[in-house]
Design a protein around this motif. Structure first.
Motif, PDB file in Angstrom:
ATOM      1  N   ASN A 230       0.140   0.606  -8.045  1.00 29.11           N
ATOM      2  CA  ASN A 230      -0.237   0.206  -6.703  1.00 29.11           C
ATOM      3  C   ASN A 230       1.053  -0.069  -5.927  1.00 29.11           C
ATOM      4  OD1 ASN A 230      -1.364  -0.797  -4.395  1.00 29.11           O
ATOM      5  ND2 ASN A 230      -2.559  -2.392  -5.400  1.00 29.11           N
TER       6      ASN A 230
ATOM      7  N   THR B 230      -6.433   5.602  -9.992  1.00 28.43           N
ATOM      8  CA  THR B 230      -5.978   5.039  -8.732  1.00 28.43           C
ATOM      9  C   THR B 230      -6.382   3.574  -8.668  1.00 28.43           C
ATOM     10  OG1 THR B 230      -6.372   7.169  -7.696  1.00 28.43           O
ATOM     11  CG2 THR B 230      -6.051   5.316  -6.236  1.00 28.43           C
TER      12      THR B 230
ATOM     13  N   THR C  55      -5.080   1.580  -5.907  1.00 25.30           N
ATOM     14  CA  THR C  55      -4.610   1.091  -4.609  1.00 25.30           C
ATOM     15  C   THR C  55      -5.643   0.210  -3.909  1.00 25.30           C
ATOM     16  OG1 THR C  55      -5.345   3.153  -3.595  1.00 25.30           O
ATOM     17  CG2 THR C  55      -3.029   2.987  -4.174  1.00 25.30           C
TER      18      THR C  55
END
Length: 164
Positions: free
Chosen positions: A19, A52, A54
């Motif tokens: 991140n 992912t 984020t």
């Protein structure tokens, strides 16, 4: 003629997902490493490095910490077991660590921000959690200006070094 062997893109140890915006959006006060409860196909998918985090965050449910909204895509290697890609995943921490983190969240108003998912030397998936305090817009501007100055300073030093 034998074809050359393909290099494997699997990650046996190292960072599987990161991140990058977390350190820009938050001032990280403290970091802690937590284990993850994963299924076999999730681990295989993580080893391909396609996850992912984020938009992920950590939160409490029933006295336990969970990683929420993390995207781990389905493994395409012929495994029959399917899993939900954004399912909540349990975090493994000691009780004292969990009490410390949850106390800081409720008392100080900080957030639990996932920084990265990595594999340790033994090949076990771990999550680095950060206690983050949200940055204001002017703090972000200052961080951008500082980063730009460091980049320009490095360029100047490189160019000066080549002249001598």
């Amino acid at each position: 003629m034998a074809s050359p062997k393909k290099k494997s893109t699997l990650i046996s140890h190292g960072i599987a997902a990161q991140n990058r915006k977390a350190r820009f959006n938050y001032t990280i006060i403290e970091t802690i490493e937590a284990g993850l409860v994963l299924k076999g196909a999730e681990v295989k998918s993580l080893r391909h490095g396609r996850a992912t985090i984020t938009e992920a965050y950590a939160g409490e449910r029933d006295g336990e910490l969970w990683l929420l909204n993390a995207y781990i895509p389905e493994y395409q290697g012929g495994v029959l077991s399917r899993f939900e890609t954004k399912a909540p995943r349990k975090l493994l921490l000691h009780k004292k660590q969990m009490a410390h983190l949850l106390g800081a969240v409720s008392r100080d108003g900080v957030s639990l921000v996932p920084l990265d998912i990595h594999f340790n030397k033994r090949g076990v998936a771990k999550l680095t959690l950060g206690l983050g305090q949200g940055r204001k817009k002017e703090d972000k501007r200052h961080a951008i200006a500082e980063r730009d100055w460091q980049r320009d300073k490095a360029r100047l030093m490189r160019s000066k070094g080549k002249d001598f």
